[in-house]
Design a protein around this motif. Structure first.
Motif, PDB file in Angstrom:
ATOM      1  N   VAL A   1      -2.506 135.119 -18.677  1.00  0.00           N
ATOM      2  CA  VAL A   1      -2.111 134.588 -19.978  1.00  0.00           C
ATOM      3  C   VAL A   1      -1.911 133.078 -19.898  1.00  0.00           C
ATOM      4  O   VAL A   1      -2.364 132.321 -20.773  1.00  0.00           O
ATOM      5  N   GLY A   2      -1.240 132.619 -18.841  1.00  0.00           N
ATOM      6  CA  GLY A   2      -1.000 131.187 -18.696  1.00  0.00           C
ATOM      7  C   GLY A   2      -2.273 130.388 -18.568  1.00  0.00           C
ATOM      8  O   GLY A   2      -2.430 129.335 -19.198  1.00  0.00           O
TER       9      GLY A   2
ATOM     10  N   LEU B   1      -6.324 126.859 -21.510  1.00  0.00           N
ATOM     11  CA  LEU B   1      -7.643 126.523 -22.045  1.00  0.00           C
ATOM     12  C   LEU B   1      -7.619 126.466 -23.567  1.00  0.00           C
ATOM     13  O   LEU B   1      -8.272 125.610 -24.172  1.00  0.00           O
ATOM     14  N   VAL B   2      -6.874 127.362 -24.184  1.00  0.00           N
ATOM     15  CA  VAL B   2      -6.774 127.363 -25.650  1.00  0.00           C
ATOM     16  C   VAL B   2      -6.121 126.085 -26.149  1.00  0.00           C
ATOM     17  O   VAL B   2      -6.532 125.508 -27.171  1.00  0.00           O
TER      18      VAL B   2
ATOM     19  N   ASP C   1     -11.540 120.418 -25.480  1.00  0.00           N
ATOM     20  CA  ASP C   1     -12.428 121.434 -26.037  1.00  0.00           C
ATOM     21  C   ASP C   1     -11.696 122.743 -26.324  1.00  0.00           C
ATOM     22  O   ASP C   1     -12.317 123.802 -26.418  1.00  0.00           O
ATOM     23  N   GLY C   2     -10.373 122.677 -26.492  1.00  0.00           N
ATOM     24  CA  GLY C   2      -9.604 123.876 -26.793  1.00  0.00           C
ATOM     25  C   GLY C   2      -9.816 124.331 -28.234  1.00  0.00           C
ATOM     26  O   GLY C   2      -9.924 123.497 -29.150  1.00  0.00           O
ATOM     27  N   PRO C   3      -9.901 125.607 -28.472  1.00  0.00           N
ATOM     28  CA  PRO C   3     -10.143 126.110 -29.831  1.00  0.00           C
ATOM     29  C   PRO C   3      -9.013 125.805 -30.805  1.00  0.00           C
ATOM     30  O   PRO C   3      -9.259 125.677 -32.004  1.00  0.00           O
ATOM     31  N   LEU C   4      -7.777 125.681 -30.338  1.00  0.00           N
ATOM     32  CA  LEU C   4      -6.682 125.392 -31.255  1.00  0.00           C
ATOM     33  C   LEU C   4      -6.820 124.006 -31.858  1.00  0.00           C
ATOM     34  O   LEU C   4      -6.699 123.826 -33.077  1.00  0.00           O
ATOM     35  N   ASN C   5      -7.103 123.007 -31.018  1.00  0.00           N
ATOM     36  CA  ASN C   5      -7.303 121.659 -31.533  1.00  0.00           C
ATOM     37  C   ASN C   5      -8.529 121.593 -32.430  1.00  0.00           C
ATOM     38  O   ASN C   5      -8.522 120.904 -33.455  1.00  0.00           O
ATOM     39  N   ALA C   6      -9.587 122.315 -32.061  1.00  0.00           N
ATOM     40  CA  ALA C   6     -10.786 122.326 -32.898  1.00  0.00           C
ATOM     41  C   ALA C   6     -10.485 122.898 -34.284  1.00  0.00           C
ATOM     42  O   ALA C   6     -10.942 122.366 -35.303  1.00  0.00           O
TER      43      ALA C   6
ATOM     44  N   ALA D   1       1.872 128.738 -14.135  1.00  0.00           N
ATOM     45  CA  ALA D   1       0.447 128.852 -14.451  1.00  0.00           C
ATOM     46  C   ALA D   1       0.008 127.827 -15.484  1.00  0.00           C
ATOM     47  O   ALA D   1      -1.133 127.342 -15.432  1.00  0.00           O
ATOM     48  N   MET D   2       0.887 127.461 -16.410  1.00  0.00           N
ATOM     49  CA  MET D   2       0.483 126.568 -17.497  1.00  0.00           C
ATOM     50  C   MET D   2       0.696 125.095 -17.174  1.00  0.00           C
ATOM     51  O   MET D   2      -0.161 124.259 -17.495  1.00  0.00           O
ATOM     52  N   THR D   3       1.835 124.748 -16.579  1.00  0.00           N
ATOM     53  CA  THR D   3       2.155 123.325 -16.380  1.00  0.00           C
ATOM     54  C   THR D   3       2.597 122.991 -14.971  1.00  0.00           C
ATOM     55  O   THR D   3       2.570 121.817 -14.589  1.00  0.00           O
ATOM     56  N   GLY D   4       3.033 123.976 -14.191  1.00  0.00           N
ATOM     57  CA  GLY D   4       3.565 123.682 -12.866  1.00  0.00           C
ATOM     58  C   GLY D   4       4.858 122.892 -12.900  1.00  0.00           C
ATOM     59  O   GLY D   4       5.257 122.291 -11.897  1.00  0.00           O
ATOM     60  N   GLY D   5       5.525 122.847 -14.047  1.00  0.00           N
ATOM     61  CA  GLY D   5       6.762 122.087 -14.179  1.00  0.00           C
ATOM     62  C   GLY D   5       6.585 120.726 -14.819  1.00  0.00           C
ATOM     63  O   GLY D   5       7.569 120.079 -15.185  1.00  0.00           O
ATOM     64  N   GLY D   6       5.367 120.256 -14.966  1.00  0.00           N
ATOM     65  CA  GLY D   6       5.093 118.955 -15.564  1.00  0.00           C
ATOM     66  C   GLY D   6       4.852 119.066 -17.053  1.00  0.00           C
ATOM     67  O   GLY D   6       4.981 120.148 -17.632  1.00  0.00           O
ATOM     68  N   PRO D   7       4.473 117.945 -17.663  1.00  0.00           N
ATOM     69  CA  PRO D   7       4.402 116.589 -17.092  1.00  0.00           C
ATOM     70  C   PRO D   7       5.785 115.939 -17.015  1.00  0.00           C
ATOM     71  O   PRO D   7       6.632 116.187 -17.866  1.00  0.00           O
TER      72      PRO D   7
END
Length: 331
Positions: A145-146, A151-152, A157-162, A261-267
């Motif tokens: 999921v992460g 990618l979303v 090129d993420g579909p949400l921003n598009a 999985a999504m950020t690793g704690g960042g930015p």
């Protein structure tokens, strides 16, 4: 009577307790249930190796100054705990963790309640399909999921921003996971989406406790659906809200797989919650690991979760008592 008193099954006058469920010595009862213990043995062994031993070991290691990579161990007592209390980075991670929970828990519970009320409607077609769709993220691996949601949310090129650009809602792509002001709340949104399904199941179970005759009486009186929910459904299921809230709150404090999985704690550490902070201290490659200090932080955090679990048990008793009072009042 003498023969009865000398019966080998009775031994003496009075009821025979040798056939009861608690008959015999402890050894005899264990031997009688030997197959149950045999089948439980693998699970018990795994629990000892991967749950109970690490739990005890973490308490011991928390009193050491140890990197975990060599044999040099120095007993420092409560020095690690004192350092944790004085560490501003720990308190920042601690604060972010509870801020994350304060946002995700109400969002998850409220959305799940609306979904449960909708999917509990007997007239709704394909209810089972919609319930499955809401529950699918729950059973999907958190790491997957992460990665997929990263990618979303990709700004290039993420579909949400598009989709947002196409609808004219934004003028430029938004870096949801790269902006320190947005990253934590983007992860929170994904968390709500993933775990809303389990809260929905809890609410659906609570809705099954509402007597159907109350709905029938309300329909006879001509009450609208909104009034039925406001005056019948919500008051009767509110005792369950305590338990659902506490379960959700404890779960929101354990978000390491999704954040890692999504950020690793960042930015800029903007999504570094307590579990990610512990991981960085114990295993990060940019500095020498501090397994002792990380264990102290973990124990401190674990005691917090334990306190919330005890509060959950207290809430369960209170919810049961309130539910009994409501039902006795109806009678």
């Amino acid at each position: 009577m003498a023969a009865l008193g000398q019966s080998p099954r009775l031994g003496r006058l009075g009821p025979d307790r040798s056939d009861g469920p608690h008959a015999g010595t402890l050894r005899e009862r264990i031997w009688a249930a030997r197959w149950c213990y045999l089948f439980m043995a693998p699970t018990l062994l795994l629990a000892l190796l991967f749950t109970f031993y690490p739990l005890v070991a973490s308490w011991y290691i928390s009193f050491l100054d140890w990197s975990g990579l060599d044999s040099d161990r120095e007993w420092v007592g409560f020095a690690n705990y004192v350092e944790a209390v004085r560490d501003p980075y720990f308190w920042q991670a601690f604060g972010r963790t509870f801020a994350f929970a304060a946002v995700t828990v109400p969002g998850t519970i409220i959305l799940a309640l609306f979904a449960a009320l909708l999917l509990n409607d007997q007239s709704l077609r394909m209810r089972a399909v919609f319930r499955t769709m809401f529950f699918l993220p729950v059973v999907t691996t958190t790491a997957i999921v992460g990665i997929v949601m990263s990618l979303v949310l990709n700004p290039f090129d993420g579909p949400l921003n598009a989709a947002l650009l196409t609808l004219g809602l934004i003028d430029a792509p938004v870096d949801f996971l790269g902006d320190p002001d947005l990253s934590l709340w983007a992860v929170a949104g994904v968390y709500v989406w993933k775990w809303m399904g389990i809260s929905m199941i809890y609410w659906l179970v609570a809705l099954q406790t509402v007597p159907p005759e109350l709905y029938e009486a309300a329909q006879v009186d001509g009450a609208s659906r909104s009034k039925v929910h406001r005056h019948i459904t919500i008051p009767l299921i509110m005792p369950f809200a305590i338990i659902i809230t506490l379960i959700g709150f404890v779960g929101a404090l354990q978000t390491f797989p999704l954040v890692q999985a999504m950020t690793g704690g960042g930015p800029a550490f903007s999504t570094e919650l307590v579990e990610v902070y512990i991981f960085r201290l114990a295993f990060a490659a940019e500095h020498q690991p501090r397994l002792g200090y990380a264990s102290a932080v973990a124990v401190f955090f674990g005691l917090t979760v334990l306190a919330l679990t005890l509060a959950q048990a207290w809430g369960l008793r209170r919810a049961a008592a309130t539910q009994r009072e409501l039902r006795s009042g109806r009678r």
